[in-house]
Design an enzyme around this catalytic site. Structure first.
Site, mmCIF file in Angstrom:
data_model
loop_
_atom_site.group_PDB
_atom_site.id
_atom_site.type_symbol
_atom_site.label_atom_id
_atom_site.label_comp_id
_atom_site.label_asym_id
_atom_site.label_seq_id
_atom_site.Cartn_x
_atom_site.Cartn_y
_atom_site.Cartn_z
ATOM 1 C CB ALA A 19 -0.932 -0.002 1.215
ATOM 2 C CB THR A 20 0.891 4.302 -1.706
ATOM 3 O OG1 THR A 20 1.649 3.449 -2.566
ATOM 4 C CG2 THR A 20 1.537 5.687 -1.683
ATOM 5 C CE LYS A 36 -1.381 0.820 4.822
ATOM 6 N NZ LYS A 36 -0.935 0.236 6.114
ATOM 7 C CG ASP A 128 6.240 -4.436 10.846
ATOM 8 O OD1 ASP A 128 7.448 -4.615 11.132
ATOM 9 O OD2 ASP A 128 5.862 -3.979 9.754
#
Length: 302
Positions: A19-20, A36, A128
């Site tokens: 994703a960006t 997003k 993460d």
């Protein structure tokens, strides 16, 4: 200029494999937002698409100023997107090179740990935790973001799929073994180490070093630099321990200990200042020591 519905996409803030994230603007509410968008090449993969939407749902469920909030979700040209708070202070990754003062590093590390604890209190693991997934608000708060790898605690007790970023990933996570809150604590230890030193605690260019790390492995100590209290090295070593049971029991406990060390570091600094004496007083003390020594010598001879 790009636009998705009422959201103008002004500039790319970050991007990954799936994703960006854009810095955008809600033209109807006239407020900055972050948008997003799932990458086009993954839009038709049902599992990736569902994971993307699951992240939005998880973020939407948490109502806390330390977690980025989702305000809207939709689809544009068959690509799902969701809209979040725009956090203008950048990320913790912007603060690691060059590293700041020990005091600033510890303050940020405490904020990171408090934010991760919010997730744990909501029954979720992040999996993460890394500098680029920790956002900094203008008031100094750290907000946790990117729950693409998040997993509910109730589902993490069995064998898990390996996910995360090797430099910040706990050894058990790399092996696909059961994970828990102490797996995120390991990541917080790695983030704190990097905030203090400007580098990750271990070189993981060879993935095997993470998979086969011995139980007595310790990161290079930082106290020798003269700017880090020695007890902070002990905390970092424990938070980065290979065995989860050797780490602090929670992100909150890690934050509490960091705060205690930060307070202790300030006290030691004050004491060093108090030991400084004027040249005149130093001469007087020297004379008194000499006189006492001479008297002791006379007494022994006599």
């Amino acid at each position: 200029m790009k636009q998705i519905g009422r959201y103008r996409l002004d500039e790319v803030e970050g991007f990954g494999a799936f994703a960006t994230v854009w810095r955008g603007f809600d033209v109807e509410l006239e407020t900055p937002v972050a948008v997003k968008v799932l990458a086009e090449n993954w839009a038709h993969h049902a599992d990736v698409r569902e994971r993307f939407l699951a992240e939005a749902r998880l973020l939407r469920q948490i109502h806390d100023p330390r977690v980025v909030r989702v305000h809207d979700i939709g689809t544009h040209e068959d690509r799902p997107f969701f809209v979040m708070d725009y956090v203008s202070g950048g990320t913790v990754a912007d603060r690691v090179k060059p590293p700041g003062s020990t005091e600033d590093a510890l303050r940020l590390a405490v904020e990171c740990a408090r934010a991760v604890q919010v997730l744990h209190d909501e029954g979720m693991l992040h999996r993460d935790v890394k500098p680029s997934n920790l956002l900094i608000a203008e008031d100094g708060r750290v907000l946790v973001a990117d729950l693409g790898s998040a997993k509910r605690l109730a589902e993490a007790s069995g064998v898990t799929v390996t996910t995360g970023t090797p430099a910040y990933m706990a050894p058990e996570q790399a092996r696909g073994a059961p994970v828990g809150p102490r797996s995120d604590v390991y990541s917080l230890g790695a983030v704190t180490y990097e905030l203090l030193s400007g580098r990750p605690p271990y070189d993981v260019s060879d993935p095997g070093t993470l998979l086969h790390r011995s139980n007595d492995s310790r990161p290079a100590p930082l106290a020798s630099s003269g700017t880090v209290p020695r007890n902070l090295d002990h905390l970092l070593a424990s938070s980065l321990a290979t065995r989860p049971d050797d780490r602090p029991e929670s992100a909150a406990a890690f934050a509490d200990t960091l705060e205690q060390i930060a307070g202790g570091a300030k006290v030691r600094h004050v004491r060093r200042v108090r030991r400084e004496v004027s040249p005149g007083l130093a001469i007087t003390l020297a004379v008194l020591v000499f006189a006492a020594s001479a008297a002791a010598t006379w007494f022994l001879i006599g």
